[in-house]
Design a protein around this motif. Sequence first.
Motif, PDB file in Angstrom:
ATOM      1  N   ALA A   1       0.834  -1.200   0.000  1.00  0.00           N
ATOM      2  CA  ALA A   1       0.000   0.000   0.000  1.00  0.00           C
ATOM      3  C   ALA A   1       0.869   1.251   0.000  1.00  0.00           C
ATOM      4  N   PRO A   2       0.422   2.326  -0.630  1.00  0.00           N
ATOM      5  CA  PRO A   2       1.201   3.573  -0.633  1.00  0.00           C
ATOM      6  C   PRO A   2       1.506   4.036   0.790  1.00  0.00           C
ATOM      7  N   GLY A   3       2.735   4.492   0.991  1.00  0.00           N
ATOM      8  CA  GLY A   3       3.142   4.957   2.311  1.00  0.00           C
ATOM      9  C   GLY A   3       4.636   4.858   2.491  1.00  0.00           C
ATOM     10  N   ALA A   4       5.097   5.138   3.712  1.00  0.00           N
ATOM     11  CA  ALA A   4       6.522   5.079   4.048  1.00  0.00           C
ATOM     12  C   ALA A   4       6.787   3.842   4.888  1.00  0.00           C
ATOM     13  N   TYR A   5       7.897   3.151   4.584  1.00  0.00           N
ATOM     14  CA  TYR A   5       8.181   1.867   5.225  1.00  0.00           C
ATOM     15  C   TYR A   5       9.617   1.791   5.740  1.00  0.00           C
ATOM     16  N   ILE A   6       9.788   0.891   6.720  1.00  0.00           N
ATOM     17  CA  ILE A   6      11.111   0.521   7.220  1.00  0.00           C
ATOM     18  C   ILE A   6      11.395  -0.894   6.753  1.00  0.00           C
ATOM     19  N   LEU A   7      12.561  -1.109   6.133  1.00  0.00           N
ATOM     20  CA  LEU A   7      12.936  -2.428   5.634  1.00  0.00           C
ATOM     21  C   LEU A   7      13.922  -3.088   6.580  1.00  0.00           C
ATOM     22  N   LEU A   8      13.682  -4.372   6.868  1.00  0.00           N
ATOM     23  CA  LEU A   8      14.573  -5.153   7.720  1.00  0.00           C
ATOM     24  C   LEU A   8      15.047  -6.380   6.949  1.00  0.00           C
ATOM     25  N   PHE A   9      16.372  -6.635   6.998  1.00  0.00           N
ATOM     26  CA  PHE A   9      16.986  -7.759   6.288  1.00  0.00           C
ATOM     27  C   PHE A   9      17.593  -8.704   7.316  1.00  0.00           C
ATOM     28  N   GLN A  10      17.246 -10.009   7.213  1.00  0.00           N
ATOM     29  CA  GLN A  10      17.735 -11.006   8.156  1.00  0.00           C
ATOM     30  C   GLN A  10      18.116 -12.289   7.411  1.00  0.00           C
ATOM     31  N   LYS A  11      19.120 -12.978   7.959  1.00  0.00           N
ATOM     32  CA  LYS A  11      19.534 -14.255   7.364  1.00  0.00           C
ATOM     33  C   LYS A  11      20.076 -15.153   8.471  1.00  0.00           C
ATOM     34  N   GLY A  12      19.190 -15.943   9.073  1.00  0.00           N
ATOM     35  CA  GLY A  12      19.608 -16.893  10.100  1.00  0.00           C
ATOM     36  C   GLY A  12      20.333 -16.237  11.255  1.00  0.00           C
ATOM     37  N   PHE A  13      21.106 -17.048  11.986  1.00  0.00           N
ATOM     38  CA  PHE A  13      21.829 -16.565  13.153  1.00  0.00           C
ATOM     39  C   PHE A  13      23.274 -16.172  12.858  1.00  0.00           C
ATOM     40  N   ASP A  14      23.752 -16.476  11.660  1.00  0.00           N
ATOM     41  CA  ASP A  14      25.156 -16.218  11.368  1.00  0.00           C
ATOM     42  C   ASP A  14      25.411 -14.815  10.839  1.00  0.00           C
ATOM     43  N   TYR A  15      24.361 -14.150  10.381  1.00  0.00           N
ATOM     44  CA  TYR A  15      24.530 -12.825   9.788  1.00  0.00           C
ATOM     45  C   TYR A  15      23.928 -11.749  10.697  1.00  0.00           C
ATOM     46  N   VAL A  16      24.520 -10.569  10.622  1.00  0.00           N
ATOM     47  CA  VAL A  16      24.025  -9.432  11.401  1.00  0.00           C
ATOM     48  C   VAL A  16      22.817  -8.840  10.686  1.00  0.00           C
ATOM     49  N   ALA A  17      21.670  -8.837  11.345  1.00  0.00           N
ATOM     50  CA  ALA A  17      20.466  -8.227  10.766  1.00  0.00           C
ATOM     51  C   ALA A  17      20.680  -6.724  10.640  1.00  0.00           C
ATOM     52  N   GLU A  18      20.095  -6.138   9.601  1.00  0.00           N
ATOM     53  CA  GLU A  18      20.230  -4.694   9.428  1.00  0.00           C
ATOM     54  C   GLU A  18      18.973  -4.110   8.796  1.00  0.00           C
ATOM     55  N   TYR A  19      18.825  -2.804   9.023  1.00  0.00           N
ATOM     56  CA  TYR A  19      17.741  -2.041   8.412  1.00  0.00           C
ATOM     57  C   TYR A  19      18.304  -1.246   7.228  1.00  0.00           C
ATOM     58  N   TYR A  20      17.407  -0.936   6.307  1.00  0.00           N
ATOM     59  CA  TYR A  20      17.813  -0.097   5.191  1.00  0.00           C
ATOM     60  C   TYR A  20      18.008   1.348   5.698  1.00  0.00           C
TER      61      TYR A  20
END
Length: 337
Positions: free
Chosen positions: A88-107
Amino acid sequence: MSRRRGLSGLTVLLTALAAALLGIGPVTGSADAAAQAPGRITGTVTGPGGVPLEGAFVSAYPVRCPNGCDGYAATSGADGSYELENVAPGAYILLFQKGFDYVAEYYDNVVENENATHVKVTAGSTVTGKDAQLELGGHLTGTVTGRGSRPLKDISVRAYVREGGTWQYVGDDQTASNGDYDIGNGLLGGVYRLCFVDDREPGYVSECYRGAATVQTATNVVMEENETVDGLDVRLAWPVHLRMVEPPKIIGKPRSGALLRLFPGKWAPAKVSVLVYGWYADDLYHYLGSHHPTLRLTGRALDLARGHYVKVRFTVTARGYFTIDRTLTLKGGPVPR
């Protein structure tokens, strides 16, 4: 590419049903419909060296959603690409994750939600190039043993990092049958502290690294980015029995208005903690309304106690020792009716 649908098209379905009932076709070119047309967000997730990451979880959450609303999610394909649909139209926060071996990060390349760059989606648009490169996290590893250097299974190993002046929990692991543990929940480089807890009863004495009673007094563990710090071994102690120097007792008499006081006894070592579970009439189901070392036999407590024996249950604890759990009965018979 593996995809997951976002919000349902309930409005579109109802519009189609209404049109069918009225015997007319769908209305096209409506300004309102165009303004609400969903968009898409696309990009690529890679790992160290720009290698595509398959199976990375990408999620989008609305920046402003006062009444609560759904987010959108997708999983990256073999080439690392992902696509969030029906956004839907609007502003979003993106989160990227990959298991326990990688550091999760936001865009865009930040690890804190409040520092994320907002991604704006307009009606019917495709927002491209929202890429992320995930870094491998660090690991804290070691072995937990007990009496006779025997490996201990199912010990909870908890990691803490200092934030805002306090030590905050960031991850944990349970020891395997060989006593080994590996905390690797995408840990960033930094200063950590570890605590080792046996939740079984009776169980080994919990401690923090090295030999500390609390996380506040534990030894720091310094980890660089993408580093595995190994050899964080501990040997937990089996508790021993407290020695009673003077027996516990209830001081007072079973009569109206009497002040009853628990004397928990004297123990070696002398530094113990006493916790009163409560005062009771006859059994542990008739609670007299006090978790304190004293009880005044007046009011409701007196009414409940009449015709019954007064009892108190308490525990005596000291670090490194078995817990003493006692229930005492007031001498002198039941409280007169």
